[in-house]
Design an enzyme around this catalytic site. Structure first.
Site, PDB file in Angstrom:
ATOM      1  N   HIS A 144      -1.992 -20.907  17.776  1.00  0.00           N
ATOM      2  CA  HIS A 144      -2.375 -20.247  16.532  1.00  0.00           C
ATOM      3  C   HIS A 144      -3.501 -19.272  16.856  1.00  0.00           C
ATOM      4  O   HIS A 144      -4.527 -19.656  17.422  1.00  0.00           O
ATOM      5  CB  HIS A 144      -2.844 -21.247  15.477  1.00  0.00           C
ATOM      6  CG  HIS A 144      -3.158 -20.595  14.165  1.00  0.00           C
ATOM      7  ND1 HIS A 144      -2.219 -20.460  13.156  1.00  0.00           N
ATOM      8  CD2 HIS A 144      -4.298 -20.002  13.698  1.00  0.00           C
ATOM      9  CE1 HIS A 144      -2.768 -19.838  12.126  1.00  0.00           C
ATOM     10  NE2 HIS A 144      -4.018 -19.541  12.436  1.00  0.00           N
ATOM     11  N   CYS A 145      -3.297 -18.012  16.508  1.00  0.00           N
ATOM     12  CA  CYS A 145      -4.251 -16.963  16.863  1.00  0.00           C
ATOM     13  C   CYS A 145      -4.993 -16.488  15.617  1.00  0.00           C
ATOM     14  O   CYS A 145      -4.375 -15.986  14.676  1.00  0.00           O
ATOM     15  CB  CYS A 145      -3.529 -15.794  17.523  1.00  0.00           C
ATOM     16  SG  CYS A 145      -4.631 -14.458  18.038  1.00  0.00           S
TER      17      CYS A 145
END
Length: 311
Positions: A144-145
């Protein structure tokens, strides 16, 4: 038709607005700032790259790579990384998918059974993980960025990878042209040709920012090049993949590593000519992936893969 088109447009606008948070806005502002400063000074009237056919060619390459980087960033932010199909169920008869009775399945770390998400209360396909931020399972989840306000998964990993590639190229050009301008016009041994303190400060700050971003993003890009040639995700690199064959655990370093060329084709596409063209998704539907079992069916037994694709 018009009403349907209008509804899709409104839904798209709402999605774009919903994706805007502080990190995404910061990325867009910094991206636009470096681009504007490079175009203004790196390719400005005083720049060596502003005249002649080579200068026009260099400017065109910069505009194209920066533009493609922005498009791929938008795709990464807006594209859903992949949801588990509502009708998904693990195949209990043939993990290899060929009806030969050969069982090859990715299993839970505890208990060894089929992977099951306790939070979503459903089975998970291979390489799928639950994201605590998105609060759902993501197909072939890489990570998850926060900088894209989204998970990077099956349906947007290629766009993320190409964003890193295009942006690295654009930033390297920005550093070169801003550095050339600074060398010739500001820090020249014959004296500065720029008397404006504001211009000097802007160019120097832009060069330092572009240089820092080039180092950071190029290192991240090289990390993902390593993952691509090994057909791994970030999660798989750190946690590994647990699998079983005919209910007997095998020591397989990474069951999805098929060799460098096959791994790259799996991620970037079957046609090598189109590897660098804009795109979002990886081949397949994200619920089934070719394993070392399928690649070794020509022999009498399943051979353990070698480390030929490990960098």
């Amino acid at each position: 038709m018009e009403a349907r088109r209008g509804a899709r447009t409104r839904a798209f606008v709402r999605r774009c607005i919903g994706k805007l948070n502080l990190p995404v806005i910061l990325v867009l502002v910094v991206y636009a700032y470096v681009y504007k400063m490079t175009m203004r000074y790196g390719f400005g009237e005083r720049s060596p790259a502003s005249s002649g056919q080579p200068g026009a060619f260099a400017k065109g390459i910069f505009v194209i790579t920066a533009g493609l980087g922005w498009v791929m960033y938008a795709c990464t932010v807006l594209r859903d990384p992949g949801k588990v199909p509502s009708d998904y169920a693990p195949c209990v008869e043939s993990g290899g998918g060929g009806g030969s009775g050969e069982m090859f399945v990715e299993t839970k770390r505890k208990g060894g059974g089929h992977r099951f998400c306790q939070k979503c209360e459903r089975h998970k396909p291979p390489r799928t993980h639950h994201c605590r931020v998105c609060k759902r399972c993501v197909l072939r989840m890489d990570h998850h960025c926060v900088w894209v306000n989204n998970c990077v998964g099956h349906y947007n990993y290629k766009s993320f990878f190409l964003f890193l590639a295009y942006t690295t190229m654009a930033l390297a050009q920005a550093v070169y042209h801003l550095g050339t301008f600074s060398r010739d016009e500001i820090f020249s041994p014959h004296g500065s040709a720029v008397d404006d303190f504001m211009t000097t400060s802007l160019v120097t700050m832009s060069l330092c920012l572009a240089l820092a971003l080039t180092v950071a993003i190029s290192l991240l890009f090289l990390w993902h090049v390593r993952l691509v040639v090994n057909n791994k995700t970030t999660i798989e690199h750190y946690e590994g993949v647990r699998s079983k064959y005919n209910n007997i655990p095998h020591v397989i370093e990474h069951p999805y590593s098929l060799g460098v060329h096959a791994n790259v084709r799996e991620i970037l596409g079957r046609n090598a000519v189109l590897w660098c063209t804009p795109g979002c998704k990886i081949s397949g539907d994200g619920t089934r992936f070719t394993s070392i079992l399928e690649m070794s069916r020509g022999g009498s037994s399943v051979a353990a893969p070698t480390r030929s694709a490990v960098i």
